[in-house]
Design an enzyme around this catalytic site. Structure first.
Site, short mmCIF file in Angstrom:
data_model
loop_
_atom_site.label_atom_id
_atom_site.label_comp_id
_atom_site.label_asym_id
_atom_site.label_seq_id
_atom_site.Cartn_x
_atom_site.Cartn_y
_atom_site.Cartn_z
N GLU A 1 73.83 77.84 -83.68
CA GLU A 1 73.55 77.31 -82.35
C GLU A 1 73.39 78.52 -81.45
OE1 GLU A 1 73.12 76.40 -78.94
OE2 GLU A 1 75.30 76.37 -78.84
N CYS B 1 73.99 78.07 -72.80
CA CYS B 1 72.74 78.21 -73.55
C CYS B 1 71.72 77.13 -73.20
CB CYS B 1 73.03 78.20 -75.05
SG CYS B 1 73.93 76.73 -75.59
#
Length: 499
Positions: A268, A302
């Site tokens: 991720e 993110c």
């Protein structure tokens, strides 16, 4: 230790957690953990090394191969997971305070997203652990020898991967660590967790809860440390899967290190997500979302939308209103009431963000607001919410993940142009679209190359059932929901027939 401007009630001092026991590191080194808002020490943790993670991997391997965890029935494992959940749930207020002090999160955000959301996820994973891992395949009558017929049937079985090496990032330490540990354990795996050295304290609370819940020895191990610890986890053949959250550059190294042993990989990674504002968007709804996209966790997220693609017919109004909104953001110590944005994690991150902004200005960008340290905040790693215009999507400030409260404005004239700009990125994690025409926004979302897209604010909260992850350099695999659980399993098919 001195604890200032914080409601933390205890001083945290942790050794490593290996094979169900608290153990000093091989080097006997300990490192201070500081509050990024005040630069005061809030705790200490042992600093692990390759020898320590080697012991942790051995413990996890032994626990998986010969211990009881992977052999428990689904209901038995579910019951232990609920014990783990209960041990964490009762400490929820304490964890919130620690998250505020360790990460610089504001209280509302620490309460809702950092802590409540992963606890909700853990409850879901504990329930999922009780599911029957077998799924029947369609039954079919097949031709047998001598003209006979046989009844063909089969099942698929979801089995645990084995030993999972988990590496979490500094920005959401409790959220990310529990988001890896929870589903991995629920599916019957054992885990070696490496938290970020900037924010390790939240992760060690997982070890305390595991001990209280009486999880078997070796099922959960936590080792701090630097690059050597991460490399050992990624490359050791005894580790069956690596799950990593962090930058795309480090993710590529993790992938390379894991390749020699052909272990399963879940990554991720970063993002540079677009926020598309069509000509018919309701700016009263857009502006609060745009402010949040730049200031949530001080921009250290993110999935935050930091490229704002705005229809040229409303761009000037959008810039003016967003400027006013950003200048109302109260920057300061998140332990203080009324503060709506805290600090960056460390001085190095401040310097990196500021360098990107200054490079953009040197290239011709205009700073609408922000662009430096707030006045009156000498301690702490604060950076003002910053908005830039007169940029090109090809510039580094539009292409790289800054991890700071900085946004850029790029105009467009057609939906096709907006989609082209949105997809002109090495990342593909998330995105947002605002429009009065929801049908058109939905059609646009199908064309955006990202793992998630929200329309007009989306779900309104973090949806634990929605798979999260990205395309391109935003990663491999998914977290959360059914897909996130399945990442921690292997599928085996068993076929049989009756005669």
């Amino acid at each position: 230790m001195v604890i200032a401007h914080s409601t933390i009630k205890k001083q945290y001092d942790y050794d490593l957690y290996i094979n169900g026991k608290w153990q000093p590191s091989s080097s006997n080194r300990k490192e201070d953990v500081i509050n990024p808002a005040t630069e005061e020490v809030i705790g200490r943790t042992a600093v692990g090394n390759e020898k320590d993670v080697d012991r942790a991997i051995a413990a996890a391997r032994e626990a998986f191969d010969h211990g009881p965890w992977s052999k428990l029935s689904p209901k038995e494992r579910s019951a232990k997971m609920f014990d783990f959940y209960a041990a964490l749930k009762k400490r929820e207020p304490e964890i919130v305070e620690l998250v505020i002090a360790e990460t610089g999160a504001t209280r509302p955000f620490a309460t809702s997203i950092h802590v409540a959301t992963p606890l909700e996820g853990l409850e879901y994973w504990a329930e999922a652990a009780a599911r029957n891992p077998m799924t029947p395949l369609p039954v079919k009558v097949n031709s047998g020898p001598g003209g006979s017929k046989v009844l063909g049937a089969g099942v698929t079985v979801r089995l645990p991967k084995g030993v999972v090496g988990a590496i979490s990032a500094y920005n959401f330490p409790f959220f990310l660590s529990l988001g890896k540990v929870g589903p991995a354990l629920a599916m019957g795996n054992t885990v070696v967790l490496k938290p970020s050295p900037f924010t390790p304290l939240c992760s060690f609370i997982l070890a305390e809860a595991a001990a209280e819940a009486d999880l078997p020895e070796g099922v959960l191990n936590i080792v701090t440390g630097g690059v050597d610890v991460g490399e050992k986890l990624s490359s050791d053949p005894r580790v069956d899967m690596i799950t990593f959250t962090g930058s795309d550059l480090v993710g590529a190294k993790v992938m390379e290190q894991a390749s020699a042993t052909l272990k399963s990989i879940h990554l991720e990674l970063g993002g540079k997500s677009p926020l598309i504002v069509r000509h018919d968007a309701n700016l009263d709804k857009v502006i609060p979302a745009a402010i949040g996209a730049l200031t949530t966790q001080s921009g250290q997220g993110c999935a935050l939308a930091t490229r704002h693609l705005v229809h040229n017919s409303i761009k000037d109004e959008y810039i003016n209103r967003l400027k006013v909104g950003l200048e109302k953001v109260k920057v300061g110590n998140p332990a203080d009431p009324g503060v709506t944005m805290g600090p960056l994690i460390r001085e190095k991150q401040y310097e990196s963000v500021n360098r990107y902004v200054q490079n953009a200005v040197n290239a011709g960008a205009t700073v609408v607001t922000g662009g430096g340290r707030p006045e009156g905040l000498e301690k702490g790693f604060y950076y003002l919410p910053t908005l830039l215009t007169d940029v090109d999507n090809s510039w580094e400030i539009c292409q790289d993940e800054l991890f700071g409260p900085v946004g850029v404005i790029i105009g467009f004239d057609t939906d096709e142009e907006a989609i082209q700009i949105a997809n002109d990125s090495k990342y593909g994690l998330s995105g947002q679209i605002f429009s009065a025409d929801v049908g058109t926004a939905f059609e646009m979302s199908l064309k955006i190359r990202s793992g998630q897209t929200s329309i007009n604010g989306g779900y309104g909260a973090f949806n634990i059932l929605a798979p999260f992850g990205g395309l391109k350099r935003s990663g491999i695999g998914r977290e959360w929901g059914e897909e996130g659980l399945n990442e921690f399993t292997e599928v085996k098919a068993i076929m049989f027939h009756g005669e």
